[in-house]
Design a protein around this motif. Structure first.
Motif, PDB file in Angstrom:
ATOM      1  N   UNK A 147       0.819  -1.199   0.000  1.00 22.68           N
ATOM      2  CA  UNK A 147       0.000   0.000   0.000  1.00 22.68           C
ATOM      3  C   UNK A 147       0.857   1.255   0.000  1.00 22.68           C
ATOM      4  N   UNK A 148       2.067   1.152   0.471  1.00 21.37           N
ATOM      5  CA  UNK A 148       2.977   2.294   0.540  1.00 21.37           C
ATOM      6  C   UNK A 148       4.211   1.996  -0.293  1.00 21.37           C
ATOM      7  N   UNK A 149       4.866   3.058  -0.705  1.00 23.27           N
ATOM      8  CA  UNK A 149       6.137   2.955  -1.420  1.00 23.27           C
ATOM      9  C   UNK A 149       6.042   2.080  -2.665  1.00 23.27           C
ATOM     10  N   UNK A 150       4.971   2.229  -3.407  1.00 19.11           N
ATOM     11  CA  UNK A 150       4.827   1.492  -4.662  1.00 19.11           C
ATOM     12  C   UNK A 150       5.751   2.112  -5.707  1.00 19.11           C
ATOM     13  N   UNK A 203       7.060   5.997  -5.691  1.00 22.76           N
ATOM     14  CA  UNK A 203       8.482   6.325  -5.547  1.00 22.76           C
ATOM     15  C   UNK A 203       8.984   7.160  -6.713  1.00 22.76           C
ATOM     16  N   UNK A 204       8.552   6.848  -7.928  1.00 20.20           N
ATOM     17  CA  UNK A 204       8.987   7.612  -9.096  1.00 20.20           C
ATOM     18  C   UNK A 204       8.534   9.070  -8.992  1.00 20.20           C
ATOM     19  N   UNK A 205       7.282   9.272  -8.597  1.00 22.36           N
ATOM     20  CA  UNK A 205       6.749  10.630  -8.465  1.00 22.36           C
ATOM     21  C   UNK A 205       7.470  11.367  -7.346  1.00 22.36           C
ATOM     22  N   UNK A 206       7.666  10.711  -6.212  1.00 20.16           N
ATOM     23  CA  UNK A 206       8.342  11.363  -5.082  1.00 20.16           C
ATOM     24  C   UNK A 206       9.755  11.791  -5.451  1.00 20.16           C
ATOM     25  N   UNK A 207      10.500  10.907  -6.127  1.00 23.10           N
ATOM     26  CA  UNK A 207      11.863  11.255  -6.535  1.00 23.10           C
ATOM     27  C   UNK A 207      11.871  12.470  -7.461  1.00 23.10           C
TER      28      UNK A 207
END
Length: 135
Positions: A6-9, A13-17
């Motif tokens: 549910x988290x860190x998919x 991760x790509x969007x956050x980076x």
């Protein structure tokens, strides 16, 4: 299916980076907010949800239902969609703006990030709304 996180998919991760590289600073999965949004910008009072197309019933090729066990999957996906709507309404009532980014949109990361930038405005300092979040 139980091993699906549910988290860190991957899309999250790509969007956050990408956002971090552009200078945006954010919080993750704020427990105090309805629905525990994936990315939270407290000073802007804005949140971003990164939704998996299948789990949240997006109308794209990745969001198609399986051909078997429709008596299970259809109510499940419909309940997820109803919960998403309730969550966004609760956030709106609390004074937060929401943006949903779909898994299929993240395939074109530049376009997805451009829509998030448009939603957020330029990186940097924002109003003192962060103080309300800390309370």
């Amino acid at each position: 299916m139980q091993s699906v996180g549910q988290k860190d998919t991957g899309p999250e991760l790509a969007v956050r980076r990408a956002l971090h590289r552009l200078g945006y600073r954010f919080r993750l999965h704020a427990k105090k907010l309805p629905g525990r949004p994936d990315i939270v910008f407290p000073s802007r009072h804005k949140v971003v949800f990164i939704h998996g197309c299948f789990w949240h019933g997006h109308n794209c090729s990745k969001g198609k239902l399986p051909k078997s066990r429709n008596e299970y999957w259809i109510p499940k996906i419909e309940a997820n969609k109803a919960r998403d709507e309730r969550t966004i309404n609760a956030l709106r009532e609390a004074g937060w703006e929401s943006l949903v980014v779909w898994q299929c949109q993240v395939a074109d990361l530049d376009s997805a990030v451009a829509s998030i930038r448009h939603f957020l405005g330029p990186p940097g300092t924002a109003p003192e709304a962060a103080e309300k979040f800390a309370e």
